[in-house]
Design an enzyme around this catalytic site. Structure first.
Site, PDB file in Angstrom:
ATOM      1  N   SER A   1       0.794  -1.224   0.000  1.00  0.00           N
ATOM      2  CA  SER A   1       0.000   0.000   0.000  1.00  0.00           C
ATOM      3  C   SER A   1       0.829   1.278   0.000  1.00  0.00           C
ATOM      4  CB  SER A   1      -0.948   0.000   1.194  1.00  0.00           C
ATOM      5  OG  SER A   1      -0.221  -0.044   2.393  1.00  0.00           O
TER       6      SER A   1
ATOM      7  N   HIS B   1      -5.616  -4.578  -0.776  1.00  0.00           N
ATOM      8  CA  HIS B   1      -5.629  -3.537  -1.816  1.00  0.00           C
ATOM      9  C   HIS B   1      -5.784  -4.106  -3.223  1.00  0.00           C
ATOM     10  CE1 HIS B   1      -4.883   0.213   0.386  1.00  0.00           C
ATOM     11  NE2 HIS B   1      -4.225  -0.549   1.255  1.00  0.00           N
TER      12      HIS B   1
ATOM     13  N   LYS C   1     -12.025  -1.429   2.081  1.00  0.00           N
ATOM     14  CA  LYS C   1     -11.350  -0.655   1.040  1.00  0.00           C
ATOM     15  C   LYS C   1     -12.242  -0.577  -0.199  1.00  0.00           C
ATOM     16  CE  LYS C   1      -7.090  -0.841   3.356  1.00  0.00           C
ATOM     17  NZ  LYS C   1      -6.270  -1.809   4.043  1.00  0.00           N
TER      18      LYS C   1
END
Ligand code: PLP
Length: 396
Positions: free
Chosen positions: A184, A212, A243
């Site tokens: 990330s 992610h 996310k």
């Protein structure tokens, strides 16, 4: 003798952070997060949220949450193994498994709880654990809770991983390899295909944290294992709804054996409450949206390609990113902080990432793309970066 002050250490530590300008200064959102949001009273383009696909504002995702509040109440009343296991949780787990093309899944309070609760059950005394040096903090904490022998391999370096495997084998019983799928801070992708093939050779278990990657990589946003076409070689896929899926909650996906094991062994699951019915139903709806509306992932990538290309042509160094996470490299922390402050004044919310999150000379602004941003928004953001970049001396 002077009496102890039991709280003084907190003030002293905090004051040290403030003096070094390393304390978190929280900005406040009024109203929903989104491609644009009101941040500290200012309407801003948001370039630092993980809400990649803007699903947190999707009508179906919100409506599902509202409805479940009416049908199932505000909370489940218990941990799941006792009396809190609701039909909604079971349905969500079936939907995750189907979406990820896996046999089964288990839903946790968060991705952090998944890593902290599951990793310590997978390797113990007499086992070896191989972990990328840049893995996420929740993996680091999970690893710290094991009694396994740790081998920290160089970032994304499969040759170094192989060296460590050779060194370890045959002294250990089980071998467990853990890596982030997408890192990330830099937005680079782990060589998950090579890791999976190497693991197969050595009979090692592979655990990929795809926080992610989901909603971003792979067919229809199925994540990094799908991106490399190695779903069947990854034994544990850890994911999050906090996310790209726009809600909150974590999960692990894999075999039926994995679910049965995790459900009986992992203490963050056994001894912690459940996500609310509303949250759970919104997560189901978010998967629905991913399965039926491919345009969000497409738009995310369209925006990402445009933004990266324009940043480079303005003269910014955007590091080694291959994903919608695009760092703008600044070098020293002061430049990164100044740039972030200045673009904020110009209407762009993007936070600096500095030591200790990254090396001292690798300070940056980390931008994260959002599918809900328009071409006009992106041009406005680019103009702000150009102006501020010139002012702080980053563009020459
Ligand atoms: C954000 C993140 C987590 C934590 O997920 P939550 O569901 O928000 O707790 C775990 N691993 C990685 C790599 C992350 O980026």
């Amino acid at each position: 003798m002077q009496k102890r002050d039991p709280e003084s250490f907190m003030r002293e530590e905090y004051e040290k952070l403030v003096a070094a300008d390393l304390d978190w200064k929280l900005r406040t959102l009024e109203g929903p997060t989104g491609p644009r949001a009101v941040v500290d009273g200012k309407r801003s383009i948001v370039l630092c949220s993980n809400n990649y696909l803007n699903l947190s504002n999707h009508p179906k995702v919100k409506e599902a949450g509202r409805r479940a509040m009416d049908t199932h109440g505000a909370g489940s009343g218990s941990v799941r193994p006792i009396a809190g296991n609701m039909d909604l949780h079971e349905e969500l787990e079936r939907r995750i498994a189907r979406f990820k093309h896996r046999q089964a899944a288990l839903y946790y309070m968060s991705g952090f709880a998944g890593n902290a609760g599951l990793i310590p059950t997978l390797a113990g005394e007499g086992d070896a654990l191989f972990t990328d040096e840049l893995n996420h903090g929740s993996i680091i904490d999970g690893v710290r809770l094991t009694k396994a022998t740790r081998f920290i391999y160089k970032h994304n370096d499969v040759a170094d991983l192989e060296r460590a495997l050779k060194e370890a084998d045959p002294k250990f019983k089980k071998l467990l390899i853990i890596s982030d799928g997408v890192f990330s801070m830099d937005g680079d992708i782990a060589p998950v295909g090579d890791i999976a093939n190497l693991a197969e050779e050595w009979g090692a278990m592979v655990y990929i944290d795809d926080a992610h990657g989901e909603g971003v990589l792979g067919e229809g946003g199925r994540g990094v294992a799908s991106h490399f076409h190695v779903e069947e070689k990854i034994h544990v896929e850890l994911g999050t709804f906090s996310k790209a899926l726009g809600v909150v909650g974590g999960y692990v996906a894999g075999s039926n054996d994995l679910r049965n094991y995790a459900l009986n062994k992992s203490r963050t699951w056994l001894l912690s409450g459940t996500p609310t019915p509303s949250t759970t139903a919104s997560c189901i709806a978010a998967i629905d949206v991913l399965e039926t509306e491919p345009q969000h992932v497409q738009k995310l990538w369209e925006n990402t390609r445009f933004f990266k290309k324009e940043l480079v042509s303005l003269g910014f160094d955007i590091g080694r990113s291959e994903t919608p996470i695009t760092p703008i490299m600044c070098g020293d922390p002061t430049t990164a902080k100044k740039l972030s402050q200045r673009v904020f004044e110009l209407g762009v919310f993007a936070l600096p990432i500095v030591y200790p999150m990254v090396a001292k000379d690798k300070a940056r602004i980390r931008t994260i793309m959002n599918a809900g941003l328009t071409k006009d928004d992106l041009n406005e953001a680019l103009a702000a970066f150009e102006k501020a970049g010139n002012e702080v001396g980053l563009l020459k």
